[in-house]
Motif scaffolding. Sequence first.
Motif, PDB file in Angstrom:
ATOM      1  N   GLY A 105      -4.028 -31.712 -42.097  1.00  0.00           N
ATOM      2  CA  GLY A 105      -3.045 -30.802 -42.685  1.00  0.00           C
ATOM      3  C   GLY A 105      -3.677 -29.384 -42.859  1.00  0.00           C
ATOM      4  O   GLY A 105      -4.380 -28.886 -41.871  1.00  0.00           O
ATOM      5  N   THR A 106      -3.502 -28.790 -43.975  1.00  0.00           N
ATOM      6  CA  THR A 106      -3.780 -27.355 -44.351  1.00  0.00           C
ATOM      7  C   THR A 106      -5.366 -27.255 -44.321  1.00  0.00           C
ATOM      8  O   THR A 106      -5.774 -26.368 -43.596  1.00  0.00           O
ATOM      9  CB  THR A 106      -3.550 -27.165 -45.838  1.00  0.00           C
ATOM     10  OG1 THR A 106      -2.034 -27.138 -45.539  1.00  0.00           O
ATOM     11  CG2 THR A 106      -3.951 -25.959 -46.208  1.00  0.00           C
ATOM     12  N   SER A 107      -6.267 -28.158 -44.407  1.00  0.00           N
ATOM     13  CA  SER A 107      -7.604 -28.238 -44.274  1.00  0.00           C
ATOM     14  C   SER A 107      -7.830 -28.132 -42.749  1.00  0.00           C
ATOM     15  O   SER A 107      -8.861 -27.542 -42.493  1.00  0.00           O
ATOM     16  CB  SER A 107      -8.235 -29.315 -44.705  1.00  0.00           C
ATOM     17  OG  SER A 107      -7.943 -29.462 -46.359  1.00  0.00           O
TER      18      SER A 107
ATOM     19  N   LYS B 244       3.967 -24.838 -44.701  1.00  0.00           N
ATOM     20  CA  LYS B 244       4.409 -24.735 -45.877  1.00  0.00           C
ATOM     21  C   LYS B 244       5.750 -24.840 -46.378  1.00  0.00           C
ATOM     22  O   LYS B 244       6.394 -25.512 -46.855  1.00  0.00           O
ATOM     23  CB  LYS B 244       3.770 -23.388 -46.521  1.00  0.00           C
ATOM     24  CG  LYS B 244       2.369 -23.042 -47.074  1.00  0.00           C
ATOM     25  CD  LYS B 244       1.815 -24.100 -47.998  1.00  0.00           C
ATOM     26  CE  LYS B 244       1.554 -25.346 -47.887  1.00  0.00           C
ATOM     27  NZ  LYS B 244      -0.022 -25.701 -47.340  1.00  0.00           N
TER      28      LYS B 244
ATOM     29  N   THR C 201      -9.344 -37.527 -48.975  1.00  0.00           N
ATOM     30  CA  THR C 201      -8.514 -38.056 -47.749  1.00  0.00           C
ATOM     31  C   THR C 201      -8.987 -39.259 -46.937  1.00  0.00           C
ATOM     32  O   THR C 201     -10.170 -38.963 -46.441  1.00  0.00           O
ATOM     33  CB  THR C 201      -8.089 -36.736 -46.934  1.00  0.00           C
ATOM     34  OG1 THR C 201      -7.581 -35.966 -47.770  1.00  0.00           O
ATOM     35  CG2 THR C 201      -7.229 -37.134 -45.831  1.00  0.00           C
TER      36      THR C 201
ATOM     37  N   VAL D 243       1.572 -30.419 -54.605  1.00  0.00           N
ATOM     38  CA  VAL D 243       1.502 -31.067 -53.252  1.00  0.00           C
ATOM     39  C   VAL D 243       0.977 -30.191 -52.120  1.00  0.00           C
ATOM     40  O   VAL D 243       0.183 -30.403 -51.229  1.00  0.00           O
ATOM     41  CB  VAL D 243       2.318 -31.928 -53.069  1.00  0.00           C
ATOM     42  CG1 VAL D 243       2.647 -32.495 -51.451  1.00  0.00           C
ATOM     43  CG2 VAL D 243       2.217 -33.311 -53.931  1.00  0.00           C
TER      44      VAL D 243
ATOM     45  N   SER E 144     -11.768 -30.999 -46.998  1.00  0.00           N
ATOM     46  CA  SER E 144     -10.887 -31.371 -47.630  1.00  0.00           C
ATOM     47  C   SER E 144     -10.842 -31.056 -49.062  1.00  0.00           C
ATOM     48  O   SER E 144     -11.739 -30.810 -49.881  1.00  0.00           O
ATOM     49  CB  SER E 144     -11.140 -33.053 -47.743  1.00  0.00           C
ATOM     50  OG  SER E 144     -10.384 -33.731 -48.555  1.00  0.00           O
ATOM     51  N   GLN E 145      -9.495 -30.562 -49.490  1.00  0.00           N
ATOM     52  CA  GLN E 145      -9.373 -29.953 -50.556  1.00  0.00           C
ATOM     53  C   GLN E 145      -9.894 -31.165 -51.903  1.00  0.00           C
ATOM     54  O   GLN E 145     -10.614 -31.041 -52.698  1.00  0.00           O
ATOM     55  CB  GLN E 145      -7.933 -29.834 -50.934  1.00  0.00           C
ATOM     56  CG  GLN E 145      -7.567 -29.112 -52.504  1.00  0.00           C
ATOM     57  CD  GLN E 145      -7.381 -30.086 -53.513  1.00  0.00           C
ATOM     58  OE1 GLN E 145      -8.080 -29.958 -54.728  1.00  0.00           O
ATOM     59  NE2 GLN E 145      -6.635 -31.151 -53.425  1.00  0.00           N
ATOM     60  N   SER E 146      -9.146 -32.391 -51.784  1.00  0.00           N
ATOM     61  CA  SER E 146      -8.934 -33.557 -52.452  1.00  0.00           C
ATOM     62  C   SER E 146     -10.641 -34.162 -52.528  1.00  0.00           C
ATOM     63  O   SER E 146     -11.413 -34.743 -53.392  1.00  0.00           O
ATOM     64  CB  SER E 146      -8.157 -34.631 -52.367  1.00  0.00           C
ATOM     65  OG  SER E 146      -8.329 -35.198 -51.083  1.00  0.00           O
TER      66      SER E 146
ATOM     67  N   GLU F  28       7.092 -28.483 -45.357  1.00  0.00           N
ATOM     68  CA  GLU F  28       6.866 -29.743 -46.392  1.00  0.00           C
ATOM     69  C   GLU F  28       7.586 -29.435 -47.649  1.00  0.00           C
ATOM     70  O   GLU F  28       7.848 -30.416 -48.527  1.00  0.00           O
ATOM     71  CB  GLU F  28       5.340 -29.827 -46.642  1.00  0.00           C
ATOM     72  CG  GLU F  28       4.627 -28.790 -47.478  1.00  0.00           C
ATOM     73  CD  GLU F  28       2.934 -29.089 -47.265  1.00  0.00           C
ATOM     74  OE1 GLU F  28       2.799 -30.199 -47.709  1.00  0.00           O
ATOM     75  OE2 GLU F  28       2.411 -28.103 -47.716  1.00  0.00           O
TER      76      GLU F  28
ATOM     77  N   SER G  33      -0.736 -27.320 -50.405  1.00  0.00           N
ATOM     78  CA  SER G  33      -2.050 -26.777 -50.499  1.00  0.00           C
ATOM     79  C   SER G  33      -1.892 -25.096 -50.663  1.00  0.00           C
ATOM     80  O   SER G  33      -1.397 -24.755 -49.445  1.00  0.00           O
ATOM     81  CB  SER G  33      -3.049 -27.256 -49.882  1.00  0.00           C
ATOM     82  OG  SER G  33      -4.356 -26.943 -50.003  1.00  0.00           O
TER      83      SER G  33
HETATM   84  O1  M6R Z   1      -7.154 -32.998 -49.648  1.00  0.00           O
HETATM   85  P1  M6R Z   1      -7.158 -32.996 -48.105  1.00  0.00           P
HETATM   86  O2  M6R Z   1      -7.544 -31.158 -47.981  1.00  0.00           O
HETATM   87  O3  M6R Z   1      -7.919 -33.632 -47.430  1.00  0.00           O
HETATM   88  O4  M6R Z   1      -5.633 -32.933 -47.848  1.00  0.00           O
HETATM   89  C1  M6R Z   1      -5.333 -32.797 -46.461  1.00  0.00           C
HETATM   90  C2  M6R Z   1      -3.767 -32.981 -46.395  1.00  0.00           C
HETATM   91  O5  M6R Z   1      -3.408 -33.978 -46.725  1.00  0.00           O
HETATM   92  C3  M6R Z   1      -3.281 -31.595 -47.036  1.00  0.00           C
HETATM   93  O6  M6R Z   1      -3.856 -30.299 -46.695  1.00  0.00           O
HETATM   94  C4  M6R Z   1      -1.609 -31.599 -46.815  1.00  0.00           C
HETATM   95  O7  M6R Z   1      -1.295 -31.172 -45.428  1.00  0.00           O
HETATM   96  C5  M6R Z   1      -1.135 -30.632 -47.788  1.00  0.00           C
HETATM   97  N1  M6R Z   1       0.348 -31.264 -48.258  1.00  0.00           N
HETATM   98  C6  M6R Z   1      -0.736 -29.452 -47.066  1.00  0.00           C
HETATM   99  O8  M6R Z   1       0.010 -28.505 -48.200  1.00  0.00           O
END
Ligand code: M6R
Length: 610
Positions: free
Chosen positions: A304-306, A487, A355, A401, A350-352, A490, A403
């Motif tokens: 995704g965004t990452s 963006k 993933t 949700v 990864s933000q979280s 979604e 990012s």
């Molecule tokens: O937590 P992560 O960065 O690993 O998540 C990856 C994607 O699931 C996340 O960036 C997703 O695409 C977002 N909803 C984008 O806004």
Amino acid sequence: MCGIVGYIGYRDTNPILIEGLKRLEYRGYDSAGVCILVDGETVIVKDKGKVSHLESLLDAKNVHSTIGIGHTRWATHGEPNFVNAHPHSNEEGDIVLIHNGIIENFNTLKKSLITQGYTFKSDTDTEVLAHLIDVFMKKGNKLFRAVRLALSEVEGTYGLAVISSREPNILIAARKGSPLVIGVGDKENFIASDVSALITHTKQVVYLDDGEVAEITAEGFRVKTVQDEEISKEVTEVFLTLEELDRGGYDTFMLKEIMEQPESVLNSLRGRLLLDEGTSKLGGLENVLDKLVTAKRFILTACGTSWHSGLVAEYMFEQYLRIPTEVEYASEFRYRNPIIEPGDAIFFISQSGETADTLAAMHEAKRKGALCIGICNGVGSSIARDSDSGVYIHAGPEIGVASTKAFTSQLTVFALITLLLARKKDMSLADGKIIVEEFKLLPGKIKKILELRSRIEEIAEVFKDTPNFLYLGRGYNFPVALEGALKLKEISYIHAEGYPAAEMKHGPIALVDKNMPVVFIAPKDSTYDKINSNIQEIKARKGIVIAIATEDDDRIDTIADYSIKIPGTIRMLTPILSVIPLQLLAYFIAKKKGLNVDQPRNLAKSVTVE
Ligand code: M6R
């Protein structure tokens, strides 16, 4: 995605479970449920829908306890309905559990349990676990051991919490590939799939590792591996405040997080810039610095965004470091037997930090002996803990949700890594100092862009009912085009595609007519003249042009229908600025359509299943 909370202690468990589940709502879910033990019986309350609905069902029942587990479900096996909602139980209803993850061999296990006489109520993979634990308890095992024996037969992933009226004073938690943390209190203990669900009660936490099972009482806990080996766990402190988790006066988390970007980018930079030396300092990379400087190839993998931030980093690494760089979706990387050679360094973004695809890609790369670097926001997250080294982006909790601030902080950290390595290679002190100065100006420039909010809102009003959008950019801003389109789709459910601007002529231009808005990311850089030609090509076909351009660019106003002006900076840092108007545009369009921007349909904040 699915969320878990649990409590054992001396207080009424209901408000603790409900509050915890509310804190996990941002992850996305479709049903919710709890189980508490009342007078030697298990009481399950669950349904499709929101936690507030669960709360009223629980209030209406008027039952109370000092032990309980709660769950928010995001459907993987079986549609979202009452029957499939967690908790699930064995036939007698005295073993009850909640589960995040996927039991991959559930069909085989289910067939075997059916031949042993077990019947199933739901379509979920989770229900097999309740029956399997029942099998082992009926053979005379205590709950803790029965859970471990059951899990030794399971293939797949789990974050698991189990209670039983046969042993009413313990709570069992287990983890494999799906996060689970124990919150340590005084004569009470908590569990959660995310620390945000328990930090109002305690900041002392224990992160379970894969393959570990904990037996938790009000007084303490012990941890064993599934294979029965006793493990000693460290209690760590979480530094997260409640204010950091709340909306801080904004309508939505997404808007709060967009508006926070001057501070979140500053936090990513804090303590990491060395002006006199014209470089940066990243403690998390110190032990691998030599390997990174001499690396033969970088691979960046994410979702995704990452993944988009990885694409921007590719431009940074290749421009300044001349190290060949590949960017790959984690979901593809993990399954295609990637070629990993000595001298490769792999970044997992990864933000979280949770993933599933990115984590599994990292485990695959580790198996092949690669140097694994985590770029995460989630402190103590699985990717952060399992990587060889890494850098936290320090964006603060991201709840919406979609990012936003994590993306700009990821880009900031990649630019810091680029500067650090470039200065170790062949970048001069003078050039390094110029970049450090540019970094320092970023928060102020972001503030200026955020002041354009109402102008962007006006543009959103014009386009809120448009069914399609194109986003075009070149070089560093091609990934920004992808991110702008992601963006918008979604959160507003408008179909949007991002392309490299010149690629448009090879297909997408066929879509352009007087109804098609095309967002150009067209700052004044080396591709400016080229992108101007692309804008002319769209205008010649009567398309509507919205341009993100540099402040002093008057020429763009003569060709674009709408322009949004951003301050200039060096090329490497431009995406940190150019993405912000696109975040705001998507936000205002979705709001004007009356949509839930923080929890868009079908999406989860943290995708912990593949
Ligand atoms: O937590 P992560 O960065 O690993 O998540 C990856 C994607 O699931 C996340 O960036 C997703 O695409 C977002 N909803 C984008 O806004």
